[in-house]
Scaffold this active site. Structure first.
Site, PDB file in Angstrom:
ATOM      1  N   CYS A 270       0.793  -1.235   0.000  1.00  0.00           N
ATOM      2  CA  CYS A 270       0.000   0.000   0.000  1.00  0.00           C
ATOM      3  C   CYS A 270       0.826   1.287   0.000  1.00  0.00           C
ATOM      4  CB  CYS A 270      -0.945   0.005   1.198  1.00  0.00           C
ATOM      5  SG  CYS A 270      -2.222  -1.244   1.053  1.00  0.00           S
TER       6      CYS A 270
HETATM    7  N1  LIG Z   1      -3.627  -5.730   1.587  1.00  0.00           N
HETATM    8  C1  LIG Z   1      -3.652  -4.536   2.167  1.00  0.00           C
HETATM    9  O1  LIG Z   1      -2.925  -4.234   3.104  1.00  0.00           O
HETATM   10  C2  LIG Z   1      -4.660  -3.507   1.680  1.00  0.00           C
HETATM   11  C3  LIG Z   1      -4.920  -2.406   2.507  1.00  0.00           C
HETATM   12  C4  LIG Z   1      -5.809  -1.427   2.070  1.00  0.00           C
HETATM   13  C5  LIG Z   1      -6.358  -1.558   0.813  1.00  0.00           C
HETATM   14  N2  LIG Z   1      -6.068  -2.621   0.023  1.00  0.00           N
HETATM   15  C6  LIG Z   1      -6.685  -2.691  -1.309  1.00  0.00           C
HETATM   16  O2  LIG Z   1      -7.610  -3.752  -1.356  1.00  0.00           O
HETATM   17  C7  LIG Z   1      -7.623  -4.315  -2.664  1.00  0.00           C
HETATM   18  C8  LIG Z   1      -7.368  -5.804  -2.557  1.00  0.00           C
HETATM   19  O3  LIG Z   1      -6.107  -5.992  -1.972  1.00  0.00           O
HETATM   20  P1  LIG Z   1      -5.636  -7.382  -1.378  1.00  0.00           P
HETATM   21  O4  LIG Z   1      -4.354  -7.109  -0.696  1.00  0.00           O
HETATM   22  O5  LIG Z   1      -6.736  -8.046  -0.634  1.00  0.00           O
HETATM   23  O6  LIG Z   1      -5.357  -8.184  -2.742  1.00  0.00           O
HETATM   24  P2  LIG Z   1      -5.103  -9.741  -2.906  1.00  0.00           P
HETATM   25  O7  LIG Z   1      -4.334  -9.884  -4.167  1.00  0.00           O
HETATM   26  O8  LIG Z   1      -4.536 -10.321  -1.655  1.00  0.00           O
HETATM   27  O9  LIG Z   1      -6.566 -10.357  -3.104  1.00  0.00           O
HETATM   28  C9  LIG Z   1      -7.386 -10.049  -4.191  1.00  0.00           C
HETATM   29  C10 LIG Z   1      -8.322 -11.219  -4.454  1.00  0.00           C
HETATM   30  O10 LIG Z   1      -9.172 -10.847  -5.534  1.00  0.00           O
HETATM   31  C11 LIG Z   1      -9.358 -11.998  -6.355  1.00  0.00           C
HETATM   32  N3  LIG Z   1      -9.779 -11.589  -7.693  1.00  0.00           N
HETATM   33  C12 LIG Z   1      -9.035 -11.011  -8.675  1.00  0.00           C
HETATM   34  N4  LIG Z   1      -9.797 -10.781  -9.751  1.00  0.00           N
HETATM   35  C13 LIG Z   1     -11.034 -11.229  -9.452  1.00  0.00           C
HETATM   36  C14 LIG Z   1     -12.247 -11.287 -10.150  1.00  0.00           C
HETATM   37  N5  LIG Z   1     -12.339 -10.826 -11.409  1.00  0.00           N
HETATM   38  N6  LIG Z   1     -13.319 -11.816  -9.551  1.00  0.00           N
HETATM   39  C15 LIG Z   1     -13.239 -12.307  -8.289  1.00  0.00           C
HETATM   40  N7  LIG Z   1     -12.114 -12.277  -7.568  1.00  0.00           N
HETATM   41  C16 LIG Z   1     -11.022 -11.747  -8.141  1.00  0.00           C
HETATM   42  C17 LIG Z   1      -8.006 -12.687  -6.341  1.00  0.00           C
HETATM   43  O11 LIG Z   1      -8.125 -14.050  -6.730  1.00  0.00           O
HETATM   44  C18 LIG Z   1      -7.604 -12.496  -4.877  1.00  0.00           C
HETATM   45  O12 LIG Z   1      -8.056 -13.565  -4.067  1.00  0.00           O
HETATM   46  C19 LIG Z   1      -6.579  -3.545  -3.474  1.00  0.00           C
HETATM   47  O13 LIG Z   1      -7.191  -2.490  -4.156  1.00  0.00           O
HETATM   48  C20 LIG Z   1      -5.684  -2.989  -2.399  1.00  0.00           C
HETATM   49  O14 LIG Z   1      -5.018  -1.826  -2.804  1.00  0.00           O
HETATM   50  C21 LIG Z   1      -5.241  -3.614   0.430  1.00  0.00           C
END
Ligand SMILES: NC(=O)c1ccc[n+]([C@@H]2O[C@H](COP(=O)([O-])OP(=O)(O)OC[C@H]3O[C@@H](n4cnc5c(N)ncnc54)[C@H](O)[C@@H]3O)[C@@H](O)[C@H]2O)c1
Length: 443
Positions: A270
């Site tokens: 992030c």
């Molecule tokens: N991880 C963090 O610390 C954090 C903190 C704040 C915000 N975010 C935001 O949250 C969002 C997700 O981050 P994350 O870390 O959970 O990502 P991640 O990669 O860990 O998980 C994303 C999930 O989405 C799934 N996915 C992808 N395309 C898909 C689709 N078309 N249909 C259904 N599922 C699908 C993937 O298989 C995966 O399981 C991002 O925008 C990120 O910037 C993350």
């Protein structure tokens, strides 16, 4: 109670789904990753995160998962979208995955006869994305009208990996950007049930919420970089103590003590990219976000600074160096934009042999480095095989390092976060801490 769906069961989505379900909501998770879907349906955490398994155990019968988007629309009232928004070369976030998901969901909304559905965008987006790209896409594919047939909120999370569950259940603030009051009210009701504290609920327009999200992270990175610069200065001044200084600064309410420690660069999925996205967003509106750009430069410099320190302190004829801590911080296996990974890459480029160890991230480290580094099985293994050891995270396991770990006749320790007690070492240890001019055991 409304029925909820969560699209994306990754690091954040799995935790959100489990938090909602543990508070009594019926939750359907949707993911394209079959392993994650199967894990949830077998009551197993699809990703590692402290307390996630505990919450899944508490949620039996409330939480299920599928690969079928239509079920999210047919069987639930509110859908959270928590899919990746990878950074583009220009610093903005890609909304490609959000659009893919929304096409499926909107097609389902067109088919299914229902009065209202609320879409909640939780993924981090560049300001403008929801109203310029996502809402028109939903209207186009569903042939339904915003604020009549469906509502949209932008509701990002402010969690830290390693602490996602606790942060989600006890947030300082819940940020809700709303397409109208009805949509915002519906979402606020959920947080009234889920939060174990009584957070400030910040409700505003969608664009204001999008700006708030990246501004907050960009501000934090600036704070980290300020503390790191202070730490560098303290290293050059005997008797200056970075921790005394930041503790005093943090006691002032205008500053606050968080993210003000002084040490290694910030990293992870992030902070680095949110800060760059802030600069890209500013540029779109003709503003040069000099603070954000400089913060990024300072952050990169911190790695070079550490590499220099390591090179200056390599013992004679010694080419094996140990890096303890490869994740970007403790309690997580995530190595994305990890300063320790960048440090290791830089040292490998200098021709040094590196032996690595991390309490949680070894699988990810192996996939990243393959056979270009050596792998230790414990802290002791690191100290046995290298006479320069760099501690890069504040993992609990590292805090116990004392003289009993030190087997080599002369060992240099570089402690990036000042978690060790130098008085516990005898004079065969040369102890160096970032942010301090102390050089115990120096010959
Ligand atoms: N991880 C963090 O610390 C954090 C903190 C704040 C915000 N975010 C935001 O949250 C969002 C997700 O981050 P994350 O870390 O959970 O990502 P991640 O990669 O860990 O998980 C994303 C999930 O989405 C799934 N996915 C992808 N395309 C898909 C689709 N078309 N249909 C259904 N599922 C699908 C993937 O298989 C995966 O399981 C991002 O925008 C990120 O910037 C993350």
């Amino acid at each position: 109670m409304d029925k909820l769906s969560v699209i994306g069961l990754g690091k954040l989505g799995a935790c959100s789904a489990a938090c909602f379900a543990s508070k009594g909501f019926e939750v359907i998770g949707v993911d394209i990753n079959k392993q994650f879907v199967d894990a949830i349906n077998n009551d197993c955490a699809p990703v590692y995160e402290p307390r996630l398994q505990e919450l899944i155990n508490l949620s039996k019968g409330k939480l299920s998962a599928t690969q079928d988007y239509e079920r999210a629309i047919r069987e639930t009232e509110i859908t959270f979208l928590i899919v990746p928004t990878p950074s583009r070369h220009d610093g903005h976030f890609s909304d490609k995955f959000l659009k893919d998901v929304l096409k499926h969901l909107s097609d389902a909304l067109k088919k299914i006869n229902k009065k209202y559905h609320l879409f909640v965008i939780t993924s981090t987006v560049s300001p403008g994305t929801t109203e310029e790209n996502l809402i028109p896409l939903i209207e186009h594919h569903s042939e339904k009208k915003l604020n009549k047939d469906f509502g949209v909120c932008y509701n990002p999370e402010f969690i830290a990996l390693g602490n996602v569950i606790t942060d989600s259940l006890n947030p300082d603030m819940v940020l809700i950007g709303e397409s109208n009051k009805f949509a915002g009210n519906k979402l606020e009701e959920i947080y009234k049930v889920v939060c174990e504290n009584d957070p400030y609920i910040a409700r505003m327009s969608i664009i204001s919420a999008e700006i708030t999200k990246i501004s907050l992270n960009s501000y934090i990175t600036m704070k980290v970089s300020f503390a790191n610069t202070l730490a560098n200065i303290c290293e050059a001044i005997s008797n200056a103590n970075i921790d005394d200084i930041t503790k005093a600064l943090g006691a002032d309410k205008r500053i606050s003590p968080y993210y003000l420690k002084g040490g290694l660069s910030y990293g992870g999925p992030c902070f680095p990219r949110d800060n760059r996205a802030f600069a890209a967003f500013a540029q779109r509106y003709g503003v040069d976000a000099k603070l954000a750009k400089t913060t990024d430069e300072v952050n990169k410099f911190q790695i070079n600074h550490l590499v220099d320190l390591v090179l200056k302190n390599i013992p004679n004829n010694e080419s094996v160096i140990s890096v303890l801590g490869l994740a970007y911080k403790p309690n997580t296996p995530v190595i994305e934009e990890s300063p320790a990974i960048k440090l290791t890459e830089e040292l490998l480029r200098k021709g040094l042999k590196i032996i690595v160890y991390d309490p949680l991230a070894m699988d990810n480290v192996r996939s990243h480095f393959g056979d270009t580094v050596l792998y230790a099985s414990s802290v002791k293994d690191c100290f046995n095989n290298a006479s320069l050891c760099i501690i890069t995270t504040q993992a609990d396991e590292f805090k116990d390092i004392d003289e009993s770990c030190v087997i080599n006749n002369s060992t240099t320790i570089i402690d990036c976060w000042r978690i060790l007690h130098p008085e516990k070492f005898n004079d065969k240890v040369k102890y160096i801490a970032l942010g301090k001019a102390i050089r115990l055991g120096e010959q």
